[in-house]
Scaffold this motif. Sequence first.
Motif, PDB file in Angstrom:
ATOM      1  N   VAL A 110     -38.188   5.145  27.494  1.00  0.00           N
ATOM      2  CA  VAL A 110     -37.399   5.932  28.445  1.00  0.00           C
ATOM      3  C   VAL A 110     -36.134   6.446  27.758  1.00  0.00           C
ATOM      4  O   VAL A 110     -35.772   7.630  27.881  1.00  0.00           O
ATOM      5  N   ASN A 111     -35.463   5.572  27.031  1.00  0.00           N
ATOM      6  CA  ASN A 111     -34.242   5.972  26.321  1.00  0.00           C
ATOM      7  C   ASN A 111     -34.519   7.086  25.314  1.00  0.00           C
ATOM      8  O   ASN A 111     -33.749   8.053  25.202  1.00  0.00           O
ATOM      9  N   GLN A 112     -35.632   6.948  24.580  1.00  0.00           N
ATOM     10  CA  GLN A 112     -35.972   7.957  23.580  1.00  0.00           C
ATOM     11  C   GLN A 112     -36.309   9.298  24.232  1.00  0.00           C
ATOM     12  O   GLN A 112     -35.886  10.356  23.761  1.00  0.00           O
ATOM     13  N   ALA A 113     -37.070   9.254  25.333  1.00  0.00           N
ATOM     14  CA  ALA A 113     -37.428  10.492  26.029  1.00  0.00           C
ATOM     15  C   ALA A 113     -36.188  11.168  26.614  1.00  0.00           C
ATOM     16  O   ALA A 113     -36.055  12.398  26.573  1.00  0.00           O
ATOM     17  N   ALA A 114     -35.279  10.360  27.165  1.00  0.00           N
ATOM     18  CA  ALA A 114     -34.041  10.912  27.724  1.00  0.00           C
ATOM     19  C   ALA A 114     -33.189  11.554  26.632  1.00  0.00           C
ATOM     20  O   ALA A 114     -32.658  12.657  26.807  1.00  0.00           O
ATOM     21  N   GLU A 115     -33.102  10.858  25.508  1.00  0.00           N
ATOM     22  CA  GLU A 115     -32.308  11.391  24.393  1.00  0.00           C
ATOM     23  C   GLU A 115     -32.893  12.715  23.903  1.00  0.00           C
ATOM     24  O   GLU A 115     -32.164  13.677  23.646  1.00  0.00           O
TER      25      GLU A 115
END
Length: 258
Positions: free
Chosen positions: A36-41
Motif C-alpha cells: 500500500v505504501n509503495q503504491a501510494a508513493e
Amino acid sequence: MNDLENEEQSRHVAEPAMSAAAIDGVAALRSVFQRVNQAAEKAGRASDRIRVVAVSKTKPVSLIRQVYDAGQRSFGENYVQEIIEKAPQLPEDIEWHFIGNLQSNKVKPLLTGVPNLVMVESVDDEKIANMLDRVVGNIGRKPLKVLVQVNTSGEESKFGVEPSGCVGLAKHVKEACSNLEFSGLMTIGMADYTSTPENFKMLAKCRSEVCEELGIPEEQCELSMGMSGDFELAIELGSTNVRIGSTIFGAREYPKKK
C-alpha cells in the motif's frame, strides 16, 4: 532460577503459541501495508489516507484476533450471520465494515448485533437506505456511515446501482436519511481484471458527478475499490479504502456441501 526467569518461564507457558496460519496472516498483513505504501508513493499520495479493511469472511475468530493483535483495526464481513457471531467475541475497538449484499430483513439484526459497526459499504437502492435510516433512528445509535455501491462493470451477477443512478441515490441518502452519513462510493471490479482500470475510472467519474451535485469536496467522498488482486492499481486510481481478504488470511474456507 531467579524471579525474572521464573516469570519469563511462566509467561511462555501461559501464552499459546501462534499457529502457522496466524504467523502467515501477520506477515501477510505487514506485506500488504508495504505494498500500500509503495503504491501510494508511486501515485504521489499519502498512504495514511488509505484504509486497509481486512476481509475475514469464513475465517475463525482466533485468526482474526491474531491479525488484530498485530495492529489491524478495520475488518470487513460479507454475511450478516457471520459478523453477528464474530463481533461479540472480539475487542470492541474493532471497526467493522459490512461489505456484502444486505437484505431488508437483516438490517435490524446487523445493527443491534454489532454496536461497533462503523460502515455499510453496500447500499444499492433507496429501500435499503430507508431501512438502515429507520433502524438506526429506532435503536438510537449514532449516525451510520454508508457507501453507495455502484455496478461499474455492468455484470448482471453484481449488485450495485447503475452509474447513471449513483447521483440520485447519493442525494437521497444525504438529503432524506438523517440517521445515515453519506461517505462515498464502492465498486467491485471484474473478477478477471480485464476491465478493472475502466471500472475504477468509472467510479472516480461517478464521485466527481456526485460531489458536484451535492456540493461537497471530493476529499470528503471515499472511493472503496480494490481487493487482493488489484488493490495497488486501485490506489493509483484514487482508492481510499481497499478490501483485502485472501492476501491476508489465505484462501477462503467454505464448508463442504454434503
